[in-house]
Design a protein around this motif. Structure first.
Motif, PDB file in Angstrom:
ATOM      1  N   LEU A 157      -4.694  -6.634   7.990  1.00 17.45           N
ATOM      2  CA  LEU A 157      -5.708  -5.953   7.176  1.00 17.45           C
ATOM      3  C   LEU A 157      -6.523  -7.032   6.457  1.00 17.45           C
ATOM      4  O   LEU A 157      -5.958  -7.902   5.788  1.00 17.45           O
ATOM      5  CB  LEU A 157      -5.060  -5.024   6.148  1.00 17.45           C
ATOM      6  N   ILE A 158      -7.817  -6.970   6.616  1.00 12.33           N
ATOM      7  CA  ILE A 158      -8.702  -7.900   5.925  1.00 12.33           C
ATOM      8  C   ILE A 158      -9.030  -7.262   4.578  1.00 12.33           C
ATOM      9  O   ILE A 158      -9.590  -6.165   4.534  1.00 12.33           O
ATOM     10  CB  ILE A 158     -10.000  -8.162   6.723  1.00 12.33           C
ATOM     11  N   VAL A 159      -8.650  -7.944   3.514  1.00  8.36           N
ATOM     12  CA  VAL A 159      -8.766  -7.345   2.179  1.00  8.36           C
ATOM     13  C   VAL A 159      -9.683  -8.182   1.289  1.00  8.36           C
ATOM     14  O   VAL A 159      -9.972  -9.348   1.577  1.00  8.36           O
ATOM     15  CB  VAL A 159      -7.375  -7.202   1.507  1.00  8.36           C
ATOM     16  N   GLN A 160     -10.093  -7.527   0.215  1.00  9.67           N
ATOM     17  CA  GLN A 160     -10.934  -8.196  -0.765  1.00  9.67           C
ATOM     18  C   GLN A 160     -10.397  -7.835  -2.143  1.00  9.67           C
ATOM     19  O   GLN A 160      -9.992  -6.696  -2.394  1.00  9.67           O
ATOM     20  CB  GLN A 160     -12.377  -7.711  -0.617  1.00  9.67           C
TER      21      GLN A 160
ATOM     22  N   GLU B 167      -8.510  -4.205  -1.847  1.00  8.02           N
ATOM     23  CA  GLU B 167      -9.018  -3.068  -1.080  1.00  8.02           C
ATOM     24  C   GLU B 167      -9.221  -3.512   0.362  1.00  8.02           C
ATOM     25  O   GLU B 167      -9.720  -4.619   0.608  1.00  8.02           O
ATOM     26  CB  GLU B 167     -10.348  -2.582  -1.657  1.00  8.02           C
ATOM     27  N   VAL B 168      -8.849  -2.661   1.297  1.00  3.59           N
ATOM     28  CA  VAL B 168      -8.961  -2.979   2.721  1.00  3.59           C
ATOM     29  C   VAL B 168     -10.416  -2.819   3.149  1.00  3.59           C
ATOM     30  O   VAL B 168     -11.025  -1.762   2.979  1.00  3.59           O
ATOM     31  CB  VAL B 168      -8.056  -2.065   3.573  1.00  3.59           C
ATOM     32  N   LYS B 169     -10.990  -3.883   3.726  1.00  2.13           N
ATOM     33  CA  LYS B 169     -12.384  -3.884   4.179  1.00  2.13           C
ATOM     34  C   LYS B 169     -12.518  -3.806   5.691  1.00  2.13           C
ATOM     35  O   LYS B 169     -13.505  -3.307   6.203  1.00  2.13           O
ATOM     36  CB  LYS B 169     -13.105  -5.149   3.679  1.00  2.13           C
ATOM     37  N   ALA B 170     -11.515  -4.316   6.422  1.00  2.33           N
ATOM     38  CA  ALA B 170     -11.573  -4.313   7.891  1.00  2.33           C
ATOM     39  C   ALA B 170     -10.164  -4.458   8.437  1.00  2.33           C
ATOM     40  O   ALA B 170      -9.214  -4.696   7.688  1.00  2.33           O
ATOM     41  CB  ALA B 170     -12.456  -5.451   8.386  1.00  2.33           C
ATOM     42  N   VAL B 171     -10.052  -4.315   9.754  1.00  3.47           N
ATOM     43  CA  VAL B 171      -8.773  -4.458  10.437  1.00  3.47           C
ATOM     44  C   VAL B 171      -8.980  -5.420  11.600  1.00  3.47           C
ATOM     45  O   VAL B 171      -9.940  -5.287  12.350  1.00  3.47           O
ATOM     46  CB  VAL B 171      -8.263  -3.099  10.964  1.00  3.47           C
TER      47      VAL B 171
ATOM     48  N   PHE C 259       0.876  -1.173   0.000  1.00  3.43           N
ATOM     49  CA  PHE C 259       0.000   0.000   0.000  1.00  3.43           C
ATOM     50  C   PHE C 259       0.911   1.220   0.000  1.00  3.43           C
ATOM     51  O   PHE C 259       1.525   1.531   1.016  1.00  3.43           O
ATOM     52  CB  PHE C 259      -0.913   0.011   1.231  1.00  3.43           C
ATOM     53  N   GLY C 260       1.004   1.887  -1.138  1.00  2.00           N
ATOM     54  CA  GLY C 260       1.914   3.019  -1.244  1.00  2.00           C
ATOM     55  C   GLY C 260       3.350   2.532  -1.146  1.00  2.00           C
ATOM     56  O   GLY C 260       3.778   1.664  -1.888  1.00  2.00           O
ATOM     57  N   ASP C 261       4.078   3.055  -0.150  1.00  2.00           N
ATOM     58  CA  ASP C 261       5.486   2.681  -0.004  1.00  2.00           C
ATOM     59  C   ASP C 261       5.733   1.745   1.172  1.00  2.00           C
ATOM     60  O   ASP C 261       6.856   1.592   1.632  1.00  2.00           O
ATOM     61  CB  ASP C 261       6.343   3.940   0.140  1.00  2.00           C
ATOM     62  N   THR C 262       4.684   1.110   1.664  1.00  2.00           N
ATOM     63  CA  THR C 262       4.849   0.211   2.804  1.00  2.00           C
ATOM     64  C   THR C 262       4.080  -1.083   2.571  1.00  2.00           C
ATOM     65  O   THR C 262       3.187  -1.145   1.731  1.00  2.00           O
ATOM     66  CB  THR C 262       4.401   0.896   4.111  1.00  2.00           C
ATOM     67  N   THR C 263       4.423  -2.100   3.335  1.00  2.00           N
ATOM     68  CA  THR C 263       3.711  -3.375   3.236  1.00  2.00           C
ATOM     69  C   THR C 263       2.999  -3.666   4.548  1.00  2.00           C
ATOM     70  O   THR C 263       3.447  -3.239   5.620  1.00  2.00           O
ATOM     71  CB  THR C 263       4.675  -4.541   2.905  1.00  2.00           C
ATOM     72  N   TRP C 264       1.909  -4.394   4.441  1.00  2.62           N
ATOM     73  CA  TRP C 264       1.106  -4.771   5.598  1.00  2.62           C
ATOM     74  C   TRP C 264       0.806  -6.266   5.523  1.00  2.62           C
ATOM     75  O   TRP C 264       0.744  -6.845   4.433  1.00  2.62           O
ATOM     76  CB  TRP C 264      -0.222  -4.021   5.596  1.00  2.62           C
ATOM     77  N   ARG C 265       0.554  -6.834   6.682  1.00  3.90           N
ATOM     78  CA  ARG C 265       0.077  -8.217   6.731  1.00  3.90           C
ATOM     79  C   ARG C 265      -1.374  -8.190   6.275  1.00  3.90           C
ATOM     80  O   ARG C 265      -2.178  -7.382   6.763  1.00  3.90           O
ATOM     81  CB  ARG C 265       0.185  -8.761   8.155  1.00  3.90           C
ATOM     82  N   ILE C 266      -1.717  -9.064   5.357  1.00  6.67           N
ATOM     83  CA  ILE C 266      -3.078  -9.086   4.823  1.00  6.67           C
ATOM     84  C   ILE C 266      -3.673 -10.481   4.937  1.00  6.67           C
ATOM     85  O   ILE C 266      -2.951 -11.471   5.081  1.00  6.67           O
ATOM     86  CB  ILE C 266      -3.126  -8.631   3.344  1.00  6.67           C
TER      87      ILE C 266
END
Length: 151
Positions: A144-147, A135-139, A116-123
């Motif tokens: 990050l809960i994504v769809q 797209e992030v739907k929840a946390v 996401f942009g210039d960083t990474t997240w656990r999804i």
């Protein structure tokens, strides 16, 4: 009530009110402010209606101090709650809701890393593959809960 006693107690309420306000200035906490204003309010009531006894004035003071203190607390607590909901300060993960990114890597259990942009997240998501648009739907905690976005 004798006139000298009314004048005597009126001055004491005024002095108590101003002393509490001065102490509030020296030791900020916005709590003695309400007690000081209650004392000044009691002095005003005694000035306007001098027939009240000292006991009645003390009860009035206690009630007014409680009403002002609790009223301010409720107002401030509600304001703090609204501000906390509105702002994403120190809640960067919640600021991610609705953001779009792409899947960097994903395991068979649906957990991976998203960019996401210039960083990474656990999804975490279903039916995801590398480079999918998400797209992030929840946390949930740090995840990050994504769809998958279908365009």
């Amino acid at each position: 009530m004798a006139e000298w006693l009314t004048t005597w107690t009126l001055w004491h309420w005024l002095v108590l009110g101003f002393v509490l306000l001065i102490v509030e200035i020296m030791v900020p906490g916005v709590f003695l402010l309400w007690w000081g204003l209650a004392a000044l309010g009691t002095a005003l009531v005694q000035f306007l209606i001098p027939a009240f006894s000292l006991t009645e004035l003390a009860i009035f003071y206690a009630l007014l101090a409680c009403i002002l203190s609790v009223g301010w607390w409720k107002y401030q607590h509600g304001k703090d709650h609204r501000d906390q909901v509105k702002t994403a300060l120190n809640q960067r993960d919640h600021a991610m809701l609705g953001k779009r990114g792409s899947v960097q890597e994903i395991a068979s259990n649906g957990i991976g890393r998203g960019v996401f942009g210039d960083t990474t997240w656990r999804i975490q998501g279903e039916c995801l593959r590398a480079n999918d648009l998400i797209e992030v739907k929840a946390v949930s905690g740090i995840t990050l809960i994504v769809q998958k976005v279908t365009e």
